[in-house]
Motif scaffolding. Structure first.
Motif, short mmCIF file in Angstrom:
data_model
loop_
_atom_site.label_atom_id
_atom_site.label_comp_id
_atom_site.label_asym_id
_atom_site.label_seq_id
_atom_site.Cartn_x
_atom_site.Cartn_y
_atom_site.Cartn_z
N GLU A 134 -6.43 5.81 7.92
CA GLU A 134 -7.55 6.74 7.79
C GLU A 134 -8.47 6.33 6.65
OE1 GLU A 134 -7.18 10.97 5.98
OE2 GLU A 134 -6.82 11.23 8.13
N GLY A 135 -9.76 6.50 6.85
CA GLY A 135 -10.74 6.26 5.79
C GLY A 135 -11.74 7.41 5.75
N ILE A 136 -12.03 7.90 4.55
CA ILE A 136 -12.94 9.03 4.38
C ILE A 136 -13.98 8.70 3.32
CG2 ILE A 136 -13.12 11.45 3.58
CD1 ILE A 136 -10.25 11.85 4.63
N VAL A 137 -15.23 9.09 3.60
CA VAL A 137 -16.28 9.02 2.58
C VAL A 137 -16.95 10.39 2.52
CG1 VAL A 137 -18.53 8.07 1.97
CG2 VAL A 137 -16.76 6.56 2.81
N GLN A 138 -16.90 10.99 1.34
CA GLN A 138 -17.59 12.26 1.12
C GLN A 138 -19.06 11.99 0.86
OE1 GLN A 138 -16.01 15.16 1.41
NE2 GLN A 138 -13.89 14.43 1.38
N GLY A 139 -19.90 12.97 1.14
CA GLY A 139 -21.33 12.80 0.89
C GLY A 139 -22.10 14.04 1.31
N THR A 140 -23.39 13.83 1.60
CA THR A 140 -24.24 14.94 2.01
C THR A 140 -25.17 14.52 3.13
OG1 THR A 140 -25.85 14.36 0.30
CG2 THR A 140 -24.27 16.09 -0.26
N ILE A 141 -25.57 15.51 3.92
CA ILE A 141 -26.59 15.33 4.96
C ILE A 141 -27.92 15.78 4.35
CG2 ILE A 141 -27.45 16.19 7.18
CD1 ILE A 141 -25.10 14.29 7.43
N ILE A 142 -28.93 14.92 4.49
CA ILE A 142 -30.26 15.25 3.97
C ILE A 142 -31.19 15.60 5.12
CG2 ILE A 142 -29.97 13.88 1.87
CD1 ILE A 142 -31.68 11.68 3.24
N GLY A 143 -32.36 16.14 4.79
CA GLY A 143 -33.29 16.65 5.79
C GLY A 143 -34.35 15.69 6.26
N GLU A 144 -34.20 14.40 5.94
CA GLU A 144 -35.15 13.39 6.41
C GLU A 144 -34.39 12.10 6.65
OE1 GLU A 144 -37.91 12.19 3.38
OE2 GLU A 144 -36.36 12.15 1.84
N LYS A 145 -34.92 11.28 7.54
CA LYS A 145 -34.30 9.98 7.80
C LYS A 145 -34.84 8.97 6.81
CE LYS A 145 -33.53 10.64 12.67
NZ LYS A 145 -33.77 10.16 14.02
N ARG A 146 -33.91 8.18 6.24
CA ARG A 146 -34.31 7.13 5.31
C ARG A 146 -33.53 5.87 5.63
NH1 ARG A 146 -33.30 10.56 0.14
NH2 ARG A 146 -31.87 8.84 -0.23
N GLY A 147 -34.25 4.75 5.75
CA GLY A 147 -33.61 3.46 5.97
C GLY A 147 -33.63 3.02 7.42
N THR A 148 -33.44 1.72 7.61
CA THR A 148 -33.51 1.14 8.96
C THR A 148 -32.24 0.39 9.35
OG1 THR A 148 -34.52 -0.86 8.03
CG2 THR A 148 -36.02 0.86 8.83
N HIS A 149 -31.25 0.34 8.47
CA HIS A 149 -29.99 -0.35 8.80
C HIS A 149 -29.01 0.66 9.39
CE1 HIS A 149 -31.49 -3.81 6.62
NE2 HIS A 149 -31.68 -3.06 5.55
N GLY A 150 -27.88 0.14 9.84
CA GLY A 150 -26.82 1.02 10.32
C GLY A 150 -27.14 1.63 11.67
N PHE A 151 -26.45 2.72 11.99
CA PHE A 151 -26.60 3.37 13.29
C PHE A 151 -26.10 4.79 13.18
CE2 PHE A 151 -22.65 1.08 12.98
CZ PHE A 151 -21.68 1.92 13.52
N GLY A 152 -26.28 5.56 14.23
CA GLY A 152 -25.78 6.93 14.26
C GLY A 152 -26.43 7.81 13.20
N TYR A 153 -25.58 8.45 12.40
CA TYR A 153 -26.06 9.38 11.38
C TYR A 153 -26.37 8.68 10.04
CZ TYR A 153 -24.19 12.88 14.61
OH TYR A 153 -23.92 13.65 15.72
#
Length: 194
Positions: A134-153
């Motif tokens: 199992e792997g977990i990363v804590q964090g927050t959801i923000i109200g705007e999209k930022r960045g162009t890498h990665g995928f999903g959320y």
């Protein structure tokens, strides 16, 4: 060591191959002749991970690992969780899913940023024995999209103690701290211990 990674997601495959390095030869589902949809019918992330790995092992007899990942938002009682990929419907569209998260938070009058975490569970089937990591990363959801890498959320998730979203990080930066990286670090440590 040769292993099948039970996925058809090219983004995940590239991310994991970078983590595994040259010690492992990674095969895709296509490489082993699996061209069918792998079932994901369990009510939990861990259950889906196991179901996918079990399907490949039982049908193809290949040492394999499968992962399942979900975004869990505290104020939404862990949603979208196991439904993260199709939270807004069967089209599995990242933009639609993100809008649905924002809409659900607005319905509940939850201010942003909102506490969240990414959870990855990997199931390894090695010579018929099952192991989970199992792997977990804590964090927050923000109200705007930022960045162009990665995928999903990734464009709306800011990991704990960071100022940038996962989508604002390079793959190498994300790989050092992501939920998937943490789970795969445990998998690799397990595989290398013998």
């Amino acid at each position: 060591m040769t292993l099948c990674f039970a996925t058809n997601n090219a983004n995940k495959l590239a991310e994991i191959q970078a983590l595994l390095g040259d010690d492992f030869q990674l095969k895709t589902l296509a490489d082993i002749g699996c061209h069918e949809e792998i079932p994901e019918e369990q009510p939990t992330i861990a259950g889906n991970s196991r179901q996918k790995a079990e399907f490949v092992w039982e049908k193809f007899g290949v040492n394999t690992f499968a992962d399942d990942t979900g975004l869990e938002i505290a104020a939404l009682n862990g949603e979208p969780g196991v439904h993260s990929a199709h939270y807004a419907g069967p089209q599995r569209d990242a933009d639609d899913n993100t809008r649905r998260v924002w809409d659900r938070l607005a319905e509940r009058k939850v201010p942003l940023p909102a506490d969240a975490r990414f959870l990855t569970v990997i199931t390894l089937v090695l010579n018929g024995e099952y192991h989970q990591f199992e792997g977990i990363v804590q964090g927050t959801i923000i109200g705007e999209k930022r960045g162009t890498h990665g995928f999903g959320y990734d464009p709306v998730f800011v990991p704990e103690n960071q100022s940038r979203t996962f989508a604002e990080m390079t793959m190498a930066e994300k790989s050092r701290q992501s939920h998937r990286a943490r789970a795969f670090a445990k998998l690799v440590a397990f595989l290398k211990k013998d």
